[in-house]
Design a protein around this motif. Structure first.
Motif, PDB file in Angstrom:
ATOM      1  N   ALA A   8       0.960  -1.250   0.023  1.00  0.00           N
ATOM      2  CA  ALA A   8       0.140   0.072  -0.011  1.00  0.00           C
ATOM      3  C   ALA A   8       0.903   1.303   0.052  1.00  0.00           C
ATOM      4  N   THR A   9       2.056   0.961   0.687  1.00  0.00           N
ATOM      5  CA  THR A   9       2.915   2.317   0.538  1.00  0.00           C
ATOM      6  C   THR A   9       3.797   2.414  -0.685  1.00  0.00           C
ATOM      7  N   VAL A  24     -10.445  16.043   2.911  1.00  0.00           N
ATOM      8  CA  VAL A  24     -10.080  14.647   1.969  1.00  0.00           C
ATOM      9  C   VAL A  24     -11.047  14.629   0.726  1.00  0.00           C
ATOM     10  N   ALA A  25     -12.101  15.063   0.811  1.00  0.00           N
ATOM     11  CA  ALA A  25     -13.125  14.853  -0.333  1.00  0.00           C
ATOM     12  C   ALA A  25     -13.033  16.128  -1.303  1.00  0.00           C
ATOM     13  N   LEU A  66      -4.638  13.152  -7.727  1.00  0.00           N
ATOM     14  CA  LEU A  66      -5.364  13.407  -6.550  1.00  0.00           C
ATOM     15  C   LEU A  66      -5.568  12.092  -5.584  1.00  0.00           C
ATOM     16  N   LEU A  67      -5.893  10.999  -6.555  1.00  0.00           N
ATOM     17  CA  LEU A  67      -6.006   9.706  -5.587  1.00  0.00           C
ATOM     18  C   LEU A  67      -4.572   9.508  -4.919  1.00  0.00           C
ATOM     19  N   ASP A  68      -3.550   9.640  -5.669  1.00  0.00           N
ATOM     20  CA  ASP A  68      -2.192   9.190  -4.896  1.00  0.00           C
ATOM     21  C   ASP A  68      -1.760  10.111  -3.727  1.00  0.00           C
ATOM     22  N   ALA A  69      -2.546  11.507  -3.801  1.00  0.00           N
ATOM     23  CA  ALA A  69      -2.267  12.217  -2.769  1.00  0.00           C
ATOM     24  C   ALA A  69      -3.112  12.255  -1.820  1.00  0.00           C
TER      25      ALA A  69
END
Length: 221
Positions: free
Chosen positions: A5-6, A70-71, A181-184
């Motif tokens: 996951a990391t 978050v969103a 954005l997902l990665d961050a």
């Protein structure tokens, strides 16, 4: 801690983990029959109605999440689809289209889950945002092309406006930015795993809608 996951970008993790559910949704009998031109415009119209309930839940929820840490980064006005869906439905069903439009039971369940996440779990809302909008920018274009050819809609015109993102001139670049954005995303590994599970749930909810539509519009009926 899960080492993968990391190391693995979260955008890759979420895509690969939900691949099976994604494929099941894409290859549902209803969608296969619709894209194969084996169903009439009534089936396409009913499908579009169901989308309206889903996107209304997504976009009403978005308003309260614009400042959420978050969103919030995912709430981008150029993605919003409700207005385009309403134009399509006015074209498909006439000006009074709202009268008598009802969500199928699985659609109501799907919309309710999105609304619940928007209210209580912004990270879970991201899972629904991702499965819908990135899908629209990708596979949704296949549906638009088929609909134009099958039912004679004007290219990118009324009836298929839902699939036309006027404000996104470079979809490939936009999707790259979305994956960044997902990665961050502001979430730890455990929360990311919960987002992945919610993503799978989103696809399952979508598949249930297709299954119900397949019963409403059985081939040859």
């Amino acid at each position: 801690m899960d080492a993968t996951a990391t190391v693995t970008p979260f955008s890759t993790l979420i895509r690969t983990a939900s691949h099976e559910q994604h494929t099941e949704a894409e290859t549902s009998t209803f969608m296969s029959d619709l894209l194969g031109g084996r169903l009439g415009i009534d089936a396409y119209t009913r499908y579009t109605e169901q989308l309206w309930f889903v996107y209304r839940a997504l976009e009403e929820g978005a308003e309260a999440l614009r400042e959420d840490p978050v969103a919030g980064p995912f709430i981008q006005p150029e993605l919003m689809r409700s207005t385009e869906l309403e134009r399509d439905l006015a074209h498909l069903r006439g000006a009074g289209w709202r009268e008598g439009v009802e969500p199928l039971p699985p659609t109501a369940a799907y919309a309710a889950r999105i609304a619940e996440c928007a209210r209580t779990w912004p990270a879970g809302y991201i899972a629904h945002h991702y499965t819908r909008y990135l899908g629209d920018l990708s596979g949704g274009q296949i549906i638009r092309d088929k609909a134009e050819k099958t039912w004679g809609f004007e290219r990118k015109g009324d009836g298929v406006r839902f699939y036309v993102f006027e404000e996104i001139t470079n979809p490939a670049a936009f999707k790259r930015g979305y994956r960044e954005l997902l990665d961050a995303v502001n979430a730890d590994d455990l929360e990311k795993q919960r987002i992945v599970e919610e993503c799978k749930r989103a696809f399952a909810l979508n598949t249930a809608v297709f299954r119900e539509l397949g019963e409403v519009f059985p081939l040859g009926a």
